[in-house]
Scaffold this motif. Structure first.
Motif, PDB file in Angstrom:
ATOM      1  N   GLU A 178      57.913 -43.835  30.127  1.00 32.45           N
ATOM      2  CA  GLU A 178      58.712 -44.318  28.998  1.00 32.45           C
ATOM      3  C   GLU A 178      57.881 -44.446  27.728  1.00 32.45           C
ATOM      4  O   GLU A 178      58.336 -44.115  26.633  1.00 32.45           O
ATOM      5  CB  GLU A 178      59.324 -45.681  29.348  1.00 32.45           C
ATOM      6  N   GLU A 198      62.599 -37.404  25.189  1.00 36.21           N
ATOM      7  CA  GLU A 198      63.851 -37.043  24.518  1.00 36.21           C
ATOM      8  C   GLU A 198      64.020 -35.527  24.502  1.00 36.21           C
ATOM      9  O   GLU A 198      63.077 -34.792  24.227  1.00 36.21           O
ATOM     10  CB  GLU A 198      63.825 -37.572  23.080  1.00 36.21           C
ATOM     11  N   LYS A 234      68.895 -38.730  24.549  1.00 33.56           N
ATOM     12  CA  LYS A 234      68.636 -38.994  23.140  1.00 33.56           C
ATOM     13  C   LYS A 234      67.798 -40.260  22.961  1.00 33.56           C
ATOM     14  O   LYS A 234      67.653 -41.068  23.875  1.00 33.56           O
ATOM     15  CB  LYS A 234      69.961 -39.113  22.382  1.00 33.56           C
ATOM     16  N   LYS A 235      67.257 -40.396  21.746  1.00 35.17           N
ATOM     17  CA  LYS A 235      66.361 -41.506  21.436  1.00 35.17           C
ATOM     18  C   LYS A 235      67.032 -42.855  21.591  1.00 35.17           C
ATOM     19  O   LYS A 235      66.400 -43.854  21.921  1.00 35.17           O
ATOM     20  CB  LYS A 235      65.862 -41.368  19.998  1.00 35.17           C
ATOM     21  N   ASP A 236      68.359 -42.913  21.349  1.00 31.91           N
ATOM     22  CA  ASP A 236      69.079 -44.177  21.465  1.00 31.91           C
ATOM     23  C   ASP A 236      69.418 -44.499  22.917  1.00 31.91           C
ATOM     24  O   ASP A 236      70.213 -45.396  23.196  1.00 31.91           O
ATOM     25  CB  ASP A 236      70.351 -44.164  20.621  1.00 31.91           C
ATOM     26  N   GLN A 237      68.794 -43.754  23.845  1.00 26.70           N
ATOM     27  CA  GLN A 237      68.947 -43.945  25.280  1.00 26.70           C
ATOM     28  C   GLN A 237      70.381 -43.705  25.764  1.00 26.70           C
ATOM     29  O   GLN A 237      70.868 -44.343  26.691  1.00 26.70           O
ATOM     30  CB  GLN A 237      68.460 -45.340  25.694  1.00 26.70           C
ATOM     31  N   THR A 238      71.039 -42.727  25.134  1.00 32.21           N
ATOM     32  CA  THR A 238      72.315 -42.222  25.635  1.00 32.21           C
ATOM     33  C   THR A 238      72.079 -40.827  26.219  1.00 32.21           C
ATOM     34  O   THR A 238      71.058 -40.204  25.949  1.00 32.21           O
ATOM     35  CB  THR A 238      73.373 -42.137  24.519  1.00 32.21           C
ATOM     36  N   TYR A 270      74.867 -44.001  29.225  1.00 32.02           N
ATOM     37  CA  TYR A 270      73.571 -44.558  28.867  1.00 32.02           C
ATOM     38  C   TYR A 270      72.569 -44.353  30.003  1.00 32.02           C
ATOM     39  O   TYR A 270      72.941 -44.190  31.164  1.00 32.02           O
ATOM     40  CB  TYR A 270      73.692 -46.054  28.564  1.00 32.02           C
ATOM     41  N   LYS A 272      69.050 -46.062  31.889  1.00 35.78           N
ATOM     42  CA  LYS A 272      68.331 -47.333  32.057  1.00 35.78           C
ATOM     43  C   LYS A 272      66.983 -47.028  32.685  1.00 35.78           C
ATOM     44  O   LYS A 272      66.900 -46.353  33.715  1.00 35.78           O
ATOM     45  CB  LYS A 272      69.138 -48.272  32.960  1.00 35.78           C
ATOM     46  N   ASN A 297      65.759 -31.380  19.007  1.00 38.25           N
ATOM     47  CA  ASN A 297      66.944 -32.009  18.439  1.00 38.25           C
ATOM     48  C   ASN A 297      67.098 -31.721  16.953  1.00 38.25           C
ATOM     49  O   ASN A 297      68.175 -31.856  16.387  1.00 38.25           O
ATOM     50  CB  ASN A 297      66.886 -33.530  18.658  1.00 38.25           C
ATOM     51  N   ASN A 350      80.319 -45.555  19.792  1.00 41.18           N
ATOM     52  CA  ASN A 350      79.381 -45.339  20.898  1.00 41.18           C
ATOM     53  C   ASN A 350      78.931 -43.884  20.996  1.00 41.18           C
ATOM     54  O   ASN A 350      78.756 -43.346  22.093  1.00 41.18           O
ATOM     55  CB  ASN A 350      79.994 -45.783  22.233  1.00 41.18           C
ATOM     56  N   ASN A 351      78.781 -43.245  19.840  1.00 38.61           N
ATOM     57  CA  ASN A 351      78.225 -41.885  19.728  1.00 38.61           C
ATOM     58  C   ASN A 351      79.149 -40.768  20.186  1.00 38.61           C
ATOM     59  O   ASN A 351      79.101 -39.665  19.642  1.00 38.61           O
ATOM     60  CB  ASN A 351      76.891 -41.777  20.491  1.00 38.61           C
TER      61      ASN A 351
END
Length: 266
Positions: free
Chosen positions: A47, A53, A75-79, A99, A101, A153, A207-208
């Protein structure tokens, strides 16, 4: 003379005791250094130290098909956005999104999909794990490794301000049609061509990937064949989310198969 001899003996004893004490301290100091070094090494997790990413691809084993072609974008936003193509099966394309985790060891991630799929994050690889979080072994082990793609990206086509040409509708290929859709960032306006009439309205994104279309209005021209248009309008009413994969965009309802598939055009 005897007193001088005793004095020298005492001095030698003191020096010997001092050396022994120093020797005992050195291992403790060395052990502390090793412990400190080990703690530093352990802090470098996937991590924190890897460029995780990006988009990963691979073909997983399949019991009743030719293989599952899987594409996952993290993605960077952890989606994440994932696409599974069951090779050799009709209507065998499924999308999921949600998402990720990071698990406690900082080396593995778990997706918020229905199966809670887990991956070991390596250097430019994602290795799918079994339900217990362990790597699959045996002859098929290599097939569970997804490899990171070269495209970054920075080159990803944006969902907004892009003209998306309709390529597939309700699982059927669309040819010789002018149908397209575009989402303008200005005033969150959606517009396009449904195959016969043009349309426009507004949209919101949450939420993207969650999409809501509203105030859709169309022109009222009549055409000999309204099949594509009628189905396209139905998609606009049903769709509640979208997904991106390279130059492809899909409109979806929940986690079901895509309602419509589009390709970016200039």
């Amino acid at each position: 003379m005897k007193f001088r001899l005793l004095e020298l003996t005492a001095l030698a004893l003191i020096l010997f005791t001092s050396c022994n004490n120093n020797e005992k301290k050195n291992p403790e100091t060395s052990s502390e250094n090793l412990l400190e070094e080990e703690m530093v090494i352990d802090s470098h997790t996937s991590e924190s130290s890897l460029d995780w990413e990006g988009t990963y691809k691979g073909t997983l084993p399949c019991a009743d098909c030719e293989g599952i072609e899987r594409t996952i974008t993290i993605k960077k936003d952890q989606t994440f956005v994932a696409k599974d193509n069951y090779l050799g099966k009709k209507d065998g394309v499924f999308d999921s999104r949600g998402y990720i985790k990071w698990l406690d060891d900082g080396q593995k991630i778990q997706l918020s999909d229905d199966n809670g799929t887990m991956y070991f994050v390596g250097e430019n690889t994602l290795t799918q794990l079994d339900r217990s979080g362990n790597k699959v072994t045996g002859e098929l082990a290599d097939f569970y490794v997804l490899k990171k793609q070269n495209n970054s990206n920075d080159n990803e086509i944006a969902f907004t301000d892009t003209k998306w040409k309709l390529m597939k509708l309700m699982g059927k290929d669309i040819t010789n049609s002018e149908a397209f859709i575009s989402f303008a960032t200005e005033e969150n306006r959606v517009f396009g061509h449904a195959g016969c009439n043009t349309f426009n309205g507004t949209y919101t994104i949450e939420n993207n990937t969650q999409l809501k279309l509203s105030k859709i209005a169309t022109t009222m021209k009549a055409c000999p064949d309204m099949t594509v248009e009628d189905q396209f309008k139905e998609v606009l009413n049903k769709a509640d989310n979208f997904s991106l994969n390279g130059n492809t965009m899909t409109l979806n309802k929940a986690k079901m198969a895509p309602l419509a598939v589009f390709e970016a055009v200039e």
